[in-house]
Design a protein around this motif. Structure first.
Motif, PDB file in Angstrom:
ATOM      1  N   ALA A 126       0.832  -1.206   0.000  1.00  0.00           N
ATOM      2  CA  ALA A 126       0.000   0.000   0.000  1.00  0.00           C
ATOM      3  C   ALA A 126       0.865   1.254   0.000  1.00  0.00           C
ATOM      4  O   ALA A 126       0.563   2.241  -0.691  1.00  0.00           O
ATOM      5  N   ALA A 127       1.962   1.221   0.766  1.00  0.00           N
ATOM      6  CA  ALA A 127       2.878   2.362   0.811  1.00  0.00           C
ATOM      7  C   ALA A 127       3.510   2.598  -0.554  1.00  0.00           C
ATOM      8  O   ALA A 127       3.644   3.743  -1.005  1.00  0.00           O
ATOM      9  N   LEU A 128       3.906   1.522  -1.238  1.00  0.00           N
ATOM     10  CA  LEU A 128       4.490   1.649  -2.572  1.00  0.00           C
ATOM     11  C   LEU A 128       3.451   2.128  -3.583  1.00  0.00           C
ATOM     12  O   LEU A 128       3.760   2.922  -4.485  1.00  0.00           O
ATOM     13  N   ALA A 129       2.204   1.664  -3.423  1.00  0.00           N
ATOM     14  CA  ALA A 129       1.135   2.084  -4.331  1.00  0.00           C
ATOM     15  C   ALA A 129       0.818   3.565  -4.170  1.00  0.00           C
ATOM     16  O   ALA A 129       0.527   4.255  -5.149  1.00  0.00           O
ATOM     17  N   ARG A 130       0.877   4.075  -2.925  1.00  0.00           N
ATOM     18  CA  ARG A 130       0.603   5.499  -2.695  1.00  0.00           C
ATOM     19  C   ARG A 130       1.625   6.387  -3.403  1.00  0.00           C
ATOM     20  O   ARG A 130       1.333   7.528  -3.762  1.00  0.00           O
ATOM     21  N   GLN A 131       2.836   5.859  -3.593  1.00  0.00           N
ATOM     22  CA  GLN A 131       3.879   6.606  -4.302  1.00  0.00           C
ATOM     23  C   GLN A 131       3.790   6.429  -5.813  1.00  0.00           C
ATOM     24  O   GLN A 131       4.594   6.987  -6.558  1.00  0.00           O
ATOM     25  N   GLY A 132       2.806   5.630  -6.254  1.00  0.00           N
ATOM     26  CA  GLY A 132       2.640   5.409  -7.683  1.00  0.00           C
ATOM     27  C   GLY A 132       3.637   4.445  -8.279  1.00  0.00           C
ATOM     28  O   GLY A 132       3.802   4.385  -9.509  1.00  0.00           O
ATOM     29  N   SER A 140       3.816  -0.621 -11.605  1.00  0.00           N
ATOM     30  CA  SER A 140       2.859   0.395 -12.028  1.00  0.00           C
ATOM     31  C   SER A 140       2.861   0.549 -13.538  1.00  0.00           C
ATOM     32  O   SER A 140       3.897   0.742 -14.158  1.00  0.00           O
ATOM     33  N   GLY A 141       1.667   0.410 -14.138  1.00  0.00           N
ATOM     34  CA  GLY A 141       1.540   0.547 -15.585  1.00  0.00           C
ATOM     35  C   GLY A 141       1.839  -0.719 -16.353  1.00  0.00           C
ATOM     36  O   GLY A 141       1.687  -0.749 -17.568  1.00  0.00           O
ATOM     37  N   SER A 142       2.244  -1.805 -15.661  1.00  0.00           N
ATOM     38  CA  SER A 142       2.666  -3.006 -16.377  1.00  0.00           C
ATOM     39  C   SER A 142       1.511  -3.730 -17.037  1.00  0.00           C
ATOM     40  O   SER A 142       1.697  -4.492 -17.975  1.00  0.00           O
ATOM     41  N   GLU A 185       4.363  19.255  -8.371  1.00  0.00           N
ATOM     42  CA  GLU A 185       3.867  19.105  -7.000  1.00  0.00           C
ATOM     43  C   GLU A 185       3.686  17.642  -6.636  1.00  0.00           C
ATOM     44  O   GLU A 185       3.971  17.231  -5.507  1.00  0.00           O
ATOM     45  N   ALA A 186       3.215  16.838  -7.595  1.00  0.00           N
ATOM     46  CA  ALA A 186       3.046  15.401  -7.327  1.00  0.00           C
ATOM     47  C   ALA A 186       4.386  14.751  -7.029  1.00  0.00           C
ATOM     48  O   ALA A 186       4.531  13.964  -6.088  1.00  0.00           O
ATOM     49  N   LYS A 187       5.414  15.098  -7.809  1.00  0.00           N
ATOM     50  CA  LYS A 187       6.734  14.502  -7.611  1.00  0.00           C
ATOM     51  C   LYS A 187       7.391  14.981  -6.316  1.00  0.00           C
ATOM     52  O   LYS A 187       8.216  14.278  -5.733  1.00  0.00           O
ATOM     53  N   SER A 188       7.014  16.170  -5.875  1.00  0.00           N
ATOM     54  CA  SER A 188       7.607  16.710  -4.650  1.00  0.00           C
ATOM     55  C   SER A 188       7.260  15.870  -3.425  1.00  0.00           C
ATOM     56  O   SER A 188       7.996  15.880  -2.433  1.00  0.00           O
ATOM     57  N   SER A 189       6.146  15.141  -3.484  1.00  0.00           N
ATOM     58  CA  SER A 189       5.721  14.346  -2.332  1.00  0.00           C
ATOM     59  C   SER A 189       6.389  12.978  -2.282  1.00  0.00           C
ATOM     60  O   SER A 189       6.212  12.236  -1.317  1.00  0.00           O
ATOM     61  N   TRP A 190       7.155  12.629  -3.310  1.00  0.00           N
ATOM     62  CA  TRP A 190       7.797  11.317  -3.353  1.00  0.00           C
ATOM     63  C   TRP A 190       9.157  11.373  -2.672  1.00  0.00           C
ATOM     64  O   TRP A 190      10.032  12.146  -3.049  1.00  0.00           O
ATOM     65  N   ALA A 191       9.354  10.547  -1.655  1.00  0.00           N
ATOM     66  CA  ALA A 191      10.651  10.369  -0.981  1.00  0.00           C
ATOM     67  C   ALA A 191      11.345  11.686  -0.636  1.00  0.00           C
ATOM     68  O   ALA A 191      12.512  11.878  -0.970  1.00  0.00           O
ATOM     69  N   VAL A 231      21.571  12.658  -9.699  1.00  0.00           N
ATOM     70  CA  VAL A 231      20.993  12.631  -8.348  1.00  0.00           C
ATOM     71  C   VAL A 231      19.637  11.937  -8.456  1.00  0.00           C
ATOM     72  O   VAL A 231      18.716  12.432  -9.092  1.00  0.00           O
ATOM     73  N   ALA A 232      19.525  10.762  -7.854  1.00  0.00           N
ATOM     74  CA  ALA A 232      18.315   9.956  -8.005  1.00  0.00           C
ATOM     75  C   ALA A 232      18.110   9.079  -6.786  1.00  0.00           C
ATOM     76  O   ALA A 232      19.014   8.342  -6.395  1.00  0.00           O
ATOM     77  N   ASP A 233      16.917   9.150  -6.186  1.00  0.00           N
ATOM     78  CA  ASP A 233      16.637   8.303  -5.029  1.00  0.00           C
ATOM     79  C   ASP A 233      16.367   6.870  -5.474  1.00  0.00           C
ATOM     80  O   ASP A 233      16.207   6.588  -6.674  1.00  0.00           O
ATOM     81  N   HIS A 234      16.316   5.955  -4.507  1.00  0.00           N
ATOM     82  CA  HIS A 234      16.239   4.523  -4.806  1.00  0.00           C
ATOM     83  C   HIS A 234      15.010   4.133  -5.619  1.00  0.00           C
ATOM     84  O   HIS A 234      15.032   3.145  -6.355  1.00  0.00           O
ATOM     85  N   SER A 235      13.915   4.897  -5.501  1.00  0.00           N
ATOM     86  CA  SER A 235      12.688   4.537  -6.211  1.00  0.00           C
ATOM     87  C   SER A 235      12.823   4.699  -7.721  1.00  0.00           C
ATOM     88  O   SER A 235      12.024   4.156  -8.483  1.00  0.00           O
TER      89      SER A 235
END
Length: 277
Positions: free
Chosen positions: A46-52, A64-66, A79-85, A222-226
């Motif tokens: 659920a946590a991973l799904a909330r991040q899309g 996602s999208g598969s 703004e949507a991307k700002s909430s990720w990690a 610069v890229a987070d693990h997701s």
């Protein structure tokens, strides 16, 4: 952050890496493998799904999208991307800023991680910053307002057409970049993959990012693990074309090994020195 939360983040990172490798997972199998309850695994998914990042289905989850092949050309808004990690992006920004040398010229691509980085770069003396990001320019201006007059970075903002991620792209931006030369480029991305390299869902932004790469002496991603294992529509630089990758401590070990095989240097940012990495 408590031990329980740290373990959950690491488990979720490993689950996400598995989904990106094989396309799907089942709750029962994950529960047995990680020796936690099925309810715990459902919360992880659920946590991973909330991040899309994944799509929950009965009994498990898909990438996602598969299911339809969609998603590679979808560009989320800023703004949507700002909430990720956000915590991971802040750790990465702090570590990446240490690579900038006083008095040098650097470039920043558009993105939420580079926007966080801009705030830290504002403390580097006599810096010239080239960017095609409205948000990066705004962050540098805000930081300059908090410092003595004349102590802020010199900002060069390209023109161009504005994208949903607030990047300035197109012929005007590319023409400006072709006339410039910087010591270091800090670039974000939508996805990073050993085969595809750094990718973005926006074709025009990919072309402008190539111009940014072309004007730089060295390239720092610069890229987070997701972002690992995500392949968007268009590649703009190969992983072997990246001098340094700065990521966060939740990048799974198999991904770290793969990164080290391609980039010249891997920096794993970590807010807590007690954690490994």
């Amino acid at each position: 952050m408590g031990v329980g939360n740290l373990l959950a983040r690491r488990r979720q990172s490993a689950i996400l890496a598995e989904i990106r490798t094989i396309g799907s997972v089942r709750v029962a199998e994950l529960s047995a493998r990680y020796r936690v309850s099925e309810m715990t695994i459902r919360r992880d998914l659920a946590a991973l799904a909330r991040q899309g990042l994944v799509e929950k289905v009965h009994g498990g989850a898909l990438l996602s999208g598969s299911g339809t092949g969609a998603g590679r050309a979808v560009e989320p808004g800023f703004e949507a991307k700002s909430s990720w990690a956000p915590a991971a992006k802040e750790e990465i920004a702090r570590a990446a800023a240490a690579l900038a040398v006083p008095g040098s010229a650097v470039a920043l691509s558009a993105g939420t991680t580079t926007r966080a980085l801009a705030r830290h770069l504002a403390g580097v003396p006599r810096l010239t910053v080239v960017t095609n990001s409205v948000r990066v320019a705004e962050a540098l201006e805000e930081e300059a307002g908090r410092r003595p007059e004349g102590d802020g970075a010199t900002v060069v903002l390209t023109g161009g057409v504005r994208t949903p991620s607030d990047a300035l792209v197109g012929p005007i931006a590319e023409l400006a970049l072709h006339e410039l030369h910087v010591d270091l480029l800090f670039t974000g991305c939508h996805g990073i993959d050993p085969s595809a390299g750094l990718t973005t869902p926006n074709l025009a932004e990919a072309e402008t990012n190539r111009a940014l790469v072309g004007c730089a002496g060295r390239v720092v991603a610069v890229a987070d693990h997701s972002k690992w294992g995500v392949v968007s529509l268009s590649s703009f630089v190969s992983l072997s074309g990246v001098d340094t990758l700065v990521t966060d401590a939740d990048l799974a070990e198999p991904a770290r090994r793969a990164a080290r095989d391609h980039v010249r240097r891997l920096i794993v940012a970590d807010a807590d020195p007690a954690r490994g990495g």
